[in-house]
Design a protein around this motif. Structure first.
Motif, PDB file in Angstrom:
ATOM      1  N   VAL A  72       0.431  -1.103   0.109  1.00  0.00           N
ATOM      2  CA  VAL A  72       0.359  -0.135   0.271  1.00  0.00           C
ATOM      3  C   VAL A  72       1.180   1.072  -0.128  1.00  0.00           C
ATOM      4  O   VAL A  72       1.779   1.244   0.290  1.00  0.00           O
ATOM      5  CB  VAL A  72      -1.147   0.403   1.403  1.00  0.00           C
ATOM      6  N   GLY A  98      -8.868  -3.634   2.655  1.00  0.00           N
ATOM      7  CA  GLY A  98      -7.637  -3.250   2.177  1.00  0.00           C
ATOM      8  C   GLY A  98      -7.599  -4.508   0.799  1.00  0.00           C
ATOM      9  O   GLY A  98      -8.636  -4.331   0.340  1.00  0.00           O
ATOM     10  N   TYR A 354      -9.406   2.847   2.988  1.00  0.00           N
ATOM     11  CA  TYR A 354      -8.438   2.375   1.157  1.00  0.00           C
ATOM     12  C   TYR A 354      -9.291   3.079   0.557  1.00  0.00           C
ATOM     13  O   TYR A 354     -10.251   3.260   0.272  1.00  0.00           O
ATOM     14  CB  TYR A 354      -8.711   0.606   1.846  1.00  0.00           C
ATOM     15  N   LEU A 377      -2.793   0.533  -4.090  1.00  0.00           N
ATOM     16  CA  LEU A 377      -3.394   1.181  -3.290  1.00  0.00           C
ATOM     17  C   LEU A 377      -3.316   2.200  -2.137  1.00  0.00           C
ATOM     18  O   LEU A 377      -2.279   2.010  -1.592  1.00  0.00           O
ATOM     19  CB  LEU A 377      -3.933  -1.111  -2.270  1.00  0.00           C
ATOM     20  N   CYS A 379      -3.654   4.007   1.422  1.00  0.00           N
ATOM     21  CA  CYS A 379      -3.957   3.412   3.030  1.00  0.00           C
ATOM     22  C   CYS A 379      -4.074   4.399   3.742  1.00  0.00           C
ATOM     23  O   CYS A 379      -2.314   4.697   4.006  1.00  0.00           O
ATOM     24  CB  CYS A 379      -3.311   2.107   3.204  1.00  0.00           C
TER      25      CYS A 379
END
Length: 474
Positions: A72, A98, A354, A377, A379
């Motif tokens: 992430v 996630g 997320y 991704l 976070c």
């Protein structure tokens, strides 16, 4: 409020590393759950990289389970964190916790609305249904909440009157929350169902726990927690019985709600029940079960006159409403509202957010910009983002009056607990919590009713227990 820069910051590579395959994610997992804990995990890396944006691995990292990518880009200041709520930039498809997504078996084979992105056609319909549920529940919400809260407070008062030095409020609180939510949202009364009335809250607890154990820091005896809780996803079979009881409860007692879902929003009955149970269990019950203990203990442990000030404000406002307590009354309680916002800032019910980059884009923090690639991704860890010293003065301290006055209300733009700013509104086009305003006003109702009935209360310093509850003398 500290000044927030408006100039364009310099561009730099995203610092941090994912480490060697298997070993890198495993090290980060052990740091996150065991050696450091979530907050220290992020703070240490923020200090090491001298950046609020960096690359890191996030749990779960299943050693025997493929398909979950732990990589992430962490975003930990208000500016970069706000990117997570821009639907033009991030995709929220299947990223609630996630890259890991519990089996659809947990939701009856239905991919419920919280896992859907705003670009999906079903999202708008189901979110509209959820907003409609809340709008209709407003007619009974206050009465059902105050009735259930009264039972909870009587239970605690009874324990203390029998000579107990303290009364743990967690189970009475969960019973209170479960009862008023099912009555308000579903129109279903747990007391009429033998399979639900005493243990409905525990059924939801077990169903939620099995889905979230791989990504939750329990604080259990290590290394047992790592071996048994974080190394593999748990099968739905373990809670299939409890889920079936909850499903049957909604199917039997929520006929009016289900009819509306199928006739007005194009949902199948099965899809409607599974979405209702997720909204009821994860969003509402789970959220209140996490937030209310923080609300109670934070105020109950304060020794700076806060409780007396809240009590005086509550009684002054209620005197002006002839004792009528409702949403309109608590909206007049400036200190109560500010206290609730401050506790949401410090203790957001859902700490992690997320979002996946729809395309390549430039991510902006307070002091730099970064190139993010399509598919990466992001976070965000809310407890740090909402303690951003660039935005909040003395950000680590509990300041109940922080959000009072014009300047205080301006800072609500940076309170993101609801998957969006406190100043924005949930809609079918965004992912903000449908019950955002209901949570705030219900928390205010909690405090108002508490200080209407009692002059003071105190909490244990190390547990979810009330040690003193003084009945109102005037």
């Amino acid at each position: 409020m500290p000044a927030v820069t408006t100039s364009v910051p310099p561009t730099r590579p995203i610092p941090g590393s994912y480490g060697f395959p298997v070993l890198g994610p495993l090290k980060d997992r052990l740091d996150y759950f065991w050696f450091q804990g979530p907050e220290k995990f992020f703070r240490n890396r923020m200090s090491t990289y001298k950046s609020t944006v960096f690359r890191v691995n996030m749990p779960p990292t299943f050693p025997f389970f493929t398909g979950v990518d732990p990589h992430v880009v962490a975003v930990l200041d208000c500016t970069s964190f706000a990117t997570l709520f821009d639907s033009a930039i991030v995709d929220k498809r299947d990223v609630l916790v996630g890259d890991y997504m519990p089996s659809l078996s947990f939701t009856g084979g239905t991919r419920v609305v919280v896992y859907q992105d705003t670009s999906e056609e079903a999202h708008g319909r189901i979110k509209s249904f959820c907003l409609d549920l809340l709008r209709r529940s407003a007619r009974v919400w206050v009465d059902e909440f105050l009735g259930s809260l009264g039972i909870m407070l009587s239970t605690i008062e009874g324990d203390l009157s029998k000579g107990a030095t303290s009364s743990n409020f967690l189970v009475p609180l969960q019973k209170c929350v479960f009862t008023f939510l099912t009555k308000s949202i579903v129109g279903a009364d747990p007391s009429t169902d033998e399979a639900i009335k005493e243990t409905g809250f525990a059924l939801l607890d077990s169903w939620l726990a099995l889905q979230l154990l791989p990504v939750t820091n329990i604080g259990f005896l290590q290394p047992l927690e790592e071996i048994f809780l974080h190394s593999f996803p748990y099968p739905f079979l373990l809670v299939s019985g409890p889920y079936k009881k909850l499903y049957n409860f909604v199917e039997k007692q929520g006929k009016e709600v289900l009819e509306r879902a199928t006739s007005e929003y194009g949902m199948t009955k099965d899809e409607a029940i599974n979405n209702i149970l997720f909204v009821l269990g994860f969003n509402a019950f789970g959220g209140f079960s996490l937030f209310f203990p923080s609300l109670i203990t934070t105020i109950g442990r304060e020794n700076n006159g806060l409780r007396e000030n809240i009590r005086d404000e509550v009684r002054r406002v209620l005197k002006g409403t002839n004792g009528e307590l409702g949403f309109e009354a608590v909206k007049q309680m400036e200190l109560v509202k500010s206290t609730v916002y401050e506790i949401l800032r410090l203790h957001p019910p859902v700490p992690l957010q997320y979002g996946r980059a729809r395309n390549d884009f430039v991510l902006t923090s307070h002091d730099a910009t970064f190139q993010v690639s399509k598919g990466e991704l992001l976070c965000g860890y809310q407890p740090l983002a909402m303690r951003d010293p660039t935005v909040f003065k003395d950000p680590e301290s509990f300041v109940p009056t922080r959000f009072m006055g014009d300047q205080g209300r301006e800072q609500l733009n940076y309170v993101y607990w609801s998957n969006g700013p406190q100043t924005s509104s949930p809609s079918p086009e965004n992912k903000q919590c449908a019950a955002k305003d209901y949570v705030v006003w219900t928390a205010c109702l909690f405090l108002a009713e508490l200080f209407r009935k009692y002059d003071d209360f105190e909490c244990d310093e190390s547990s979810t227990a009330i040690t003193k509850l003084e009945k109102a003398t005037s």
